[in-house]
Scaffold this active site. Sequence first.
Site, PDB file in Angstrom:
ATOM      1  N   GLU A  70       0.811  -1.226   0.000  1.00  0.00           N
ATOM      2  CA  GLU A  70       0.000   0.000   0.000  1.00  0.00           C
ATOM      3  C   GLU A  70       0.844   1.276   0.000  1.00  0.00           C
ATOM      4  OE1 GLU A  70      -4.230  -0.684   1.687  1.00  0.00           O
ATOM      5  OE2 GLU A  70      -2.829  -0.755   3.364  1.00  0.00           O
TER       6      GLU A  70
ATOM      7  N   HIS B   4     -10.898  -0.464   7.544  1.00  0.00           N
ATOM      8  CA  HIS B   4      -9.498  -0.652   7.185  1.00  0.00           C
ATOM      9  C   HIS B   4      -8.556   0.098   8.131  1.00  0.00           C
ATOM     10  CE1 HIS B   4      -6.373  -0.513   3.646  1.00  0.00           C
ATOM     11  NE2 HIS B   4      -5.777  -0.505   4.798  1.00  0.00           N
TER      12      HIS B   4
END
Lengths: 238, 238, 238, 238
Positions: free
Chosen positions: C77, C166
């Site tokens: 990410e 998340h």
Amino acid sequence: MIVTSEEKQRLVSANRILARENVVDAFGHVSIRDPQNSGQYIMSRSRSPELVEFSDLMEFALDGEAVDSQGRVVYGERMIHGAIYEARPEINAVVHNHSLAVLPFSLTATALKPAIHVAAVIGEEIPVWDIREHFGETDMLVRTMEQARNMTAAMGASSCLLMRGHGAVIAAQNLKEAVMIAVYLQVNALVQTEAMKMGEPVFLSAKEIELLCETQFSPLAMDRVWEYFCARAGVDSV
Amino acid sequence: MIVTSEEKQRLVSANRILARENVVDAFGHVSIRDPQNSGQYIMSRSRSPELVEFSDLMEFALDGEAVDSQGRVVYGERMIHGAIYEARPEINAVVHNHSLAVLPFSLTATALKPAIHVAAVIGEEIPVWDIREHFGETDMLVRTMEQARNMTAAMGASSCLLMRGHGAVIAAQNLKEAVMIAVYLQVNALVQTEAMKMGEPVFLSAKEIELLCETQFSPLAMDRVWEYFCARAGVDSV
Amino acid sequence: MIVTSEEKQRLVSANRILARENVVDAFGHVSIRDPQNSGQYIMSRSRSPELVEFSDLMEFALDGEAVDSQGRVVYGERMIHGAIYEARPEINAVVHNHSLAVLPFSLTATALKPAIHVAAVIGEEIPVWDIREHFGETDMLVRTMEQARNMTAAMGASSCLLMRGHGAVIAAQNLKEAVMIAVYLQVNALVQTEAMKMGEPVFLSAKEIELLCETQFSPLAMDRVWEYFCARAGVDSV
Amino acid sequence: MIVTSEEKQRLVSANRILARENVVDAFGHVSIRDPQNSGQYIMSRSRSPELVEFSDLMEFALDGEAVDSQGRVVYGERMIHGAIYEARPEINAVVHNHSLAVLPFSLTATALKPAIHVAAVIGEEIPVWDIREHFGETDMLVRTMEQARNMTAAMGASSCLLMRGHGAVIAAQNLKEAVMIAVYLQVNALVQTEAMKMGEPVFLSAKEIELLCETQFSPLAMDRVWEYFCARAGVDSV
């Protein structure tokens, strides 16, 4: 003599374990009935359980008189222990504590009841005793045998008692069981508190409690628990 | 001189204890009135309590002026301490903190009140003060003597005050009592918070609070608490 | 060169601090814009922040390409970081985490807003971004620059963003500020969560937030916080 | 032989990790299917996971008989493991625990469901099994293969099962995945519990869960998690 020494060493360990598991903090205490003299009990001088050492242990008559105080300061609430030993011959270990997880149940009408199987040892009924009811407004400490006997009567044959705004008392047939009950009283309180926020929890049935007490107090469970508690508290497993 | 040195060593210990018990974090501070000059107080230079050492201690006049700053950076909110010493001659120790358990009570209309016996020392009434009320929109820090005096007036004769969205102030006759009150303010907040989710908690009565303050501030309780706090914080018990 | 080395050492410390304060766990990462090349950023190879060492640090172009990967595995990410540096020239440090206290606010309609003064740094508005809205059902990881740019657009000029189910993203002018914001985002979440159970909390006003950001980002506060964080994480304070 | 030794060392590590992450306490256990004999499994003698050592590992036939007990005391609930290995050839690791965060979901009608992306690995459906339904009032321990097979049938193809008032069972293709699922079952329980107090949480969709399981069980995520867990538990990362 050797028996007593091992029993006393275990009492020191119990102090450390109860501190390590956050069942006691600066306050709280644990005692055993003297294995060689059922009219006496053994507990530390006035000291936080985390710090108790072998040499801190003292003998008390059931009325709370120190057998040989040597000028040491003693716990103000030792009468809790003597009154239980006096009334209940099957009891050989007593814990008094102010566990934060347990206290909310002493302040409200919500009953603390065993919901998880390892906590069956806390027993089906846990009475709540309020010193104010019989003794009016006090400093809430159990200071006299009269108060302690009243508390003991409210406790009946239960393993646990809650004291309003104050804490809990645990009584058991031996020290390891007393420690186990004190720890799982706290664990059950934590789980029940969260479960009640989600809905109506299913509690253990009377029969499940009975069968589970046999299981949890068996060597299979007790040995595993005691070794674990001792390792976490950094004490020898005796 | 020796008295002062011991008092200062205890002030270092108090910093460490408050950090160990999570009453303070990066922020928060604790002071004592100078035992040899009631017109001055002693506190650390600007530093997190967990890290405070003997050499960090400084002297301040009640108006917040450092007696001999030696260029050290000082706490922006030291006026909290000076204003209380100025207005309340019986007070000799002050704690300011942002305890997470206490903060919710500063944000809502729910009053923080003593429900458990060890927490009677926090006192019957705990006012909530909002700097916005008299000083409008600020950075919420108590930066001036005028602000601190306003806060002190709102505190009245109480041991504790909550500051909206900010934290708590504790004032006591001596340092050990201030630390004890700060710790049990937090403990009571934790227990009350959970109890309120279960139902309406029973709080201590005014008479119980009065009697318990005597008990909790007695040597029997204070010595046990202080030894325990010092051991946990890894500092000498003086 | 020396400047960069110190900046990189501080990045290692930031990793350890975020782990110590439970802001990150096995997952989460922190980066800085390269102080000598604004078109690149520096972050660790794929590794839990608690374990990151100096030699784990790598250089990335803003599009996420490693400058010299040497075969090392990189964070899946990392695009989160590059897209923010690309769009916001004033930003020089980015944190991504899954703080447990923050996550509930990403799952419900309840807004996370600064209620306590130390947390003013999280900013007045914290948008919640749901990757599902623009990209349909995915594994929820921000894997492409397109996804990261969409997220950055949703973030606007805010310091913090929540990602549904998340975690959070924090962007700041420098690394110390990013760490401070990440920690106090969590602290505010904890306090707000409990306060909401008691009643309607008072939140900081826009003006208070503005004034408090100045205060909290001043050396008086930042130096104290950073020394404290470093001491707790066991890293040198640089 | 070498393979088995490494697998067994990893099993010791798994015991320590589960203890470090508070997924197990005095009770709970973890096993692997013997990589060289699919009709046997390996687990510790009766001992708290925090204390398990290499020499405590034993071999069991799927029906729970110890291959060579050497007089050692064995876990009373080992049948849980055997029945799952018997019914599900794809499963090679099983965990049983009493995680405090998970237990409330076993006591109420509230379903535990994945809400946060790292917890997708717990699976879309988590059945709750009550031993009372088929076996009446017992001590709630899964003591016989008949009970364990009934439990396994209730579990179906799920990764997780809750046992009313008792705990959880986790089954996975390999040990690292079993540990990861056990830890994130607990994490999801904690986050979901708080989120539900704020409002109706958004849960992961079936498609998100499917995609996330691929991501979370990939080397990128697994290697990072395992290194982190091992470091925290103080064990070698094998």
